[in-house]
Design an enzyme around this catalytic site. Structure first.
Site, short mmCIF file in Angstrom:
data_model
loop_
_atom_site.label_atom_id
_atom_site.label_comp_id
_atom_site.label_asym_id
_atom_site.label_seq_id
_atom_site.Cartn_x
_atom_site.Cartn_y
_atom_site.Cartn_z
N ASP A 29 30.53 27.13 41.43
CA ASP A 29 31.06 28.25 41.05
C ASP A 29 32.68 27.80 42.17
O ASP A 29 33.32 28.16 42.01
CB ASP A 29 30.53 29.48 41.98
CG ASP A 29 29.70 29.87 41.50
OD1 ASP A 29 28.97 29.36 40.67
OD2 ASP A 29 28.86 31.10 41.79
N HIS B 181 22.24 15.58 46.20
CA HIS B 181 23.06 16.02 46.24
C HIS B 181 24.21 15.57 45.49
O HIS B 181 24.29 14.66 44.78
CB HIS B 181 23.75 14.93 47.75
CG HIS B 181 24.84 15.56 48.32
ND1 HIS B 181 24.98 16.01 49.84
CD2 HIS B 181 26.61 15.50 48.13
CE1 HIS B 181 25.88 16.74 49.77
NE2 HIS B 181 26.57 16.14 49.24
N ARG C 148 19.39 5.22 49.13
CA ARG C 148 18.70 6.05 47.90
C ARG C 148 19.25 6.28 46.89
O ARG C 148 17.74 5.74 46.34
CB ARG C 148 19.31 7.64 48.87
CG ARG C 148 18.69 8.22 50.36
CD ARG C 148 19.68 9.27 50.71
NE ARG C 148 18.51 9.89 51.59
CZ ARG C 148 18.96 11.40 51.89
NH1 ARG C 148 20.01 12.02 51.06
NH2 ARG C 148 18.20 11.70 53.01
N GLU D 290 29.52 20.51 50.53
CA GLU D 290 29.36 19.88 49.44
C GLU D 290 29.80 20.36 48.33
O GLU D 290 30.25 19.31 47.02
CB GLU D 290 27.80 20.30 48.94
CG GLU D 290 27.41 19.14 48.03
CD GLU D 290 25.63 19.08 47.62
OE1 GLU D 290 25.67 18.57 46.90
OE2 GLU D 290 25.19 19.54 48.58
N GLU E 165 29.16 36.03 50.67
CA GLU E 165 27.97 34.81 50.39
C GLU E 165 26.69 35.57 48.48
O GLU E 165 26.46 36.99 49.03
CB GLU E 165 26.50 35.26 51.03
CG GLU E 165 25.25 34.02 50.79
CD GLU E 165 25.29 32.90 50.18
OE1 GLU E 165 24.73 32.87 49.43
OE2 GLU E 165 26.11 32.62 50.72
#
Length: 611
Positions: free
Chosen positions: A368, A547, A427, A576, A173
């Site tokens: 990334d 998003h 949305r 995602e 991470e």
């Protein structure tokens, strides 16, 4: 070079913070130097994810204590409130690095300390030149069964699932804590238990979840992936419960969720997921997380992904070799404005975004993983499908300060005091409508039903009275007084609320449908008395990038595909970072479902060495 097996890693690997030393002493006069102060204690109020107070105590020549009164998110902002003051005191300087994934909190702390330094007569610019020196760590190679890139919601779901399947797992991470965007979320995720009493009472089913997801994304998603999402959502709830996670009994409607199927964790925001994952890790030493370690390149050997090359905080190389598979779970690219603008250049759906339009995402979500996957031949799909929300904080773009618990309880009004959209709708429709309003600005309006005492929390762990005191929300005994506070027409706002209340009490009164097509007027219990019980509340909101629905293409086994539709052996992806699951518009509450459902699939299949 160190060559280490996972089971021999020290327990401190989970933190992986290199030792630091000061680059320069903090001493001298206030004229171009750093350490001359008027002794005393000074304070400053600043805003990170939430408002905080920074208090610094000075002697004549050094900072002796830093205290921070805050409500930052556990696991994201909270670690920064501990580590940054410690580094500042150690080095007597302000040139410390921000905590990865906690940019807002980090910058707020530095701003607050700088403000206090200025009050004490110190030289802020000179202090900024004093920074910790990172001790160079050695290069190392680590061998595991499964490597997971990213410690957010999808990555940790994959890691735990792979470990449950018998594999040793290392998660790398790049920031300094678990969480990603998941921990910043409202926490609720869509899932329905087919045939249950609750499903029957709300008229819900997995088929309806599938249809609303597929149609809500304009049928651009891969239908087989949507089917997997809907059919496996409830088992994701049960899996999380098996890890000790607790949920509220009654489902909620998430903004843009279209149905009351949001399973709401007991713990605020997304913290409950990571409490459960940490509890699991504490009991399984062959699952470790290496923080401050940035994945740079996937290792491809004879067409098979066999590991990942990373960079440690000090610039050292960490090579992770994965016997069975690598799971890519690095999130999307909403915090990379260059990638966002490139994606938006492929569609005319959204207006041109300036830097004024910020993002809800943590700063580490920069695409990334998408770039690494593309470098080994992964196919990218629907990169132009980006979701904006109408619920951003005007200053930061974050969801912090959002006073609404669910769309059944509020309306949106523009600067004229008029409604302009269906608050229970899609949305993208809501956000496009907001862009058409003056200054792309709206106010969320609600009454005291959600906040009867004023000390209740919103979905992001903030007390409503604290938000009011900080000027981030407004409170008034009457609608007219509220209108005066937010600067809209009292006559318009009163008429708007009265018209909305008609539908809450009578539905489509005398056949007159809501002007904007709203049909959501009652909660799961059939209750909503409208906006009529003072005190009344308001909060200002603006569009924000939320998003990115495009990304790496996967199949139903979470295997990454190339441009010809073939799998890239050894490489899996979830969350995602992937594309093709949501289409043009993601239903509110589906993102966390996505992370758990496909995270579990990716982890299990990586552990099995599926090729």
């Amino acid at each position: 070079m160190n060559h280490t097996k996972l089971r021999l890693l020290a327990a401190t690997l989970a933190f992986c913070l290199p030792l630091t030393a000061c680059s320069a002493p903090a001493q001298g006069s206030s004229s171009g130097t750093t350490g001359s102060y008027t002794a005393g204690t000074y304070s400053a109020t600043v805003t990170g994810m939430h408002e905080m107070t920074v208090q610094v105590t000075f002697s004549d020549n050094e900072m002796t204590d830093i205290q921070i009164d805050h409500s930052e998110t556990p696991g994201i902002g909270e670690p920064a409130t501990q580590s940054i003051p410690a580094q500042i005191l150690e080095c007597q300087g302000l040139g410390v690095d921000i905590v990865g994934g906690a940019t807002l909190t980090s910058n707020a702390i530095l701003q607050g300390v700088a403000d206090c330094v200025e009050q004490a007569g110190g030289d802020v610019e000179a202090l900024k030149a004093v920074s910790p020196e990172v001790e160079q760590a050695e290069d190392q190679t680590i061998e595991v069964d499964v490597a997971v890139i990213g410690a957010g919601g999808a990555g940790m779901a994959a890691a735990v699932s792979a470990n449950q399947a018998g594999s040793s797992v290392l998660v790398v991470e790049k920031s300094s804590q678990m969480g990603g965007n998941t921990i910043l979320s409202g926490g609720a995720f869509n899932a329905v238990e087919d045939g249950s009493e609750m499903a029957a009472s709300t008229g819900d089913s997995t088929d309806l979840h599938y249809e609303q997801t597929f149609n809500g994304g304009d049928q651009q998603a891969k239908p087989e992936l949507v089917r997997i999402l809907a059919d496996n959502a409830w088992s994701a709830v049960e899996w999380l419960q098996s890890l000790g996670m607790e949920f509220e009994e009654t489902p909620v409607t998430v903004a843009g969720g279209l149905w009351q199927r949001g399973q709401k964790p007991v713990e605020p925001e997304g913290t409950g997921f990571f409490t459960a994952y940490q509890r699991y890790m504490d009991e399984h030493e062959d699952l470790q997380v290496m923080f401050n370690t940035t994945a740079k390149e996937l290792i491809l050997e004879d067409g098979v992904v066999t590991g990942v090359i990373c960079e440690g905080k000090s610039g050292n190389t960490v090579t992770v070799k994965a016997k069975n598979g690598v799971v890519l779970a690095t999130g999307g690219f909403a915090a990379n404005r260059e990638m966002v603008n490139e994606a938006l250049s492929q569609t005319d759906k959204w207006p041109e975004l300036t830097d004024v339009v910020k993002t809800t995402n943590t700063s580490s979500i920069t695409g990334d993983g998408i770039q690494m996957a593309e470098a080994v031949g992964a196919n990218l799909i629907q990169m132009y499908n980006i979701q904006l929300l109408p619920l951003g904080d005007p200053e930061t773009g974050s969801l912090s300060g959002n006073i609404g618990h669910g769309p059944v309880s509020y309306i949106f009004v523009n600067k004229d005091g008029n409604r302009f959209t269906d608050e229970g709708g899609r949305r993208d429709d809501m956000t496009l409508a907001l862009f058409d309003q003056t200054d792309s600005t709206m106010f969320m309006i609600m009454d005291s039903d959600t906040y009867p005492n004023g000390d209740e929390l919103n979905n992001f762990g903030e007390h409503i009275d604290d938000l009011v005191a900080a000027g981030r929300a407004y409170k008034a005994d009457t609608i007219e007084e509220l209108a005066a506070q937010i600067g809209v027409s009292a006559e318009n706002l009163a008429a708007t609320v009265a018209e909305y209340n008609r539908h809450c009490t009578g539905g489509d009164l005398e056949g007159q449908a809501d002007e904007f097509g709203r049909t959501l007027f009652t909660d799961v219990n059939g209750i909503n008395n409208g906006i009529n019980n003072g005190p009344f509340y308001a909060a200002e909101r603006v569009p924000t990038v939320h998003h990115t629905m495009g990304g790496v293409e996967i199949n139903t086994e979470a295997q990454v595909l190339d441009a010809e539709g073939n799998t890239i052996p050894g490489l899996f992806a979830a969350g995602e970072v992937t594309g093709g699951i949501h289409g043009t518009n993601r239903l509110g509450g589906n993102a966390l479902t996505d992370t758990i459902v496909f995270g579990r699939i990716a982890g299990e299949n990586a552990a099995a060495g599926l090729k």
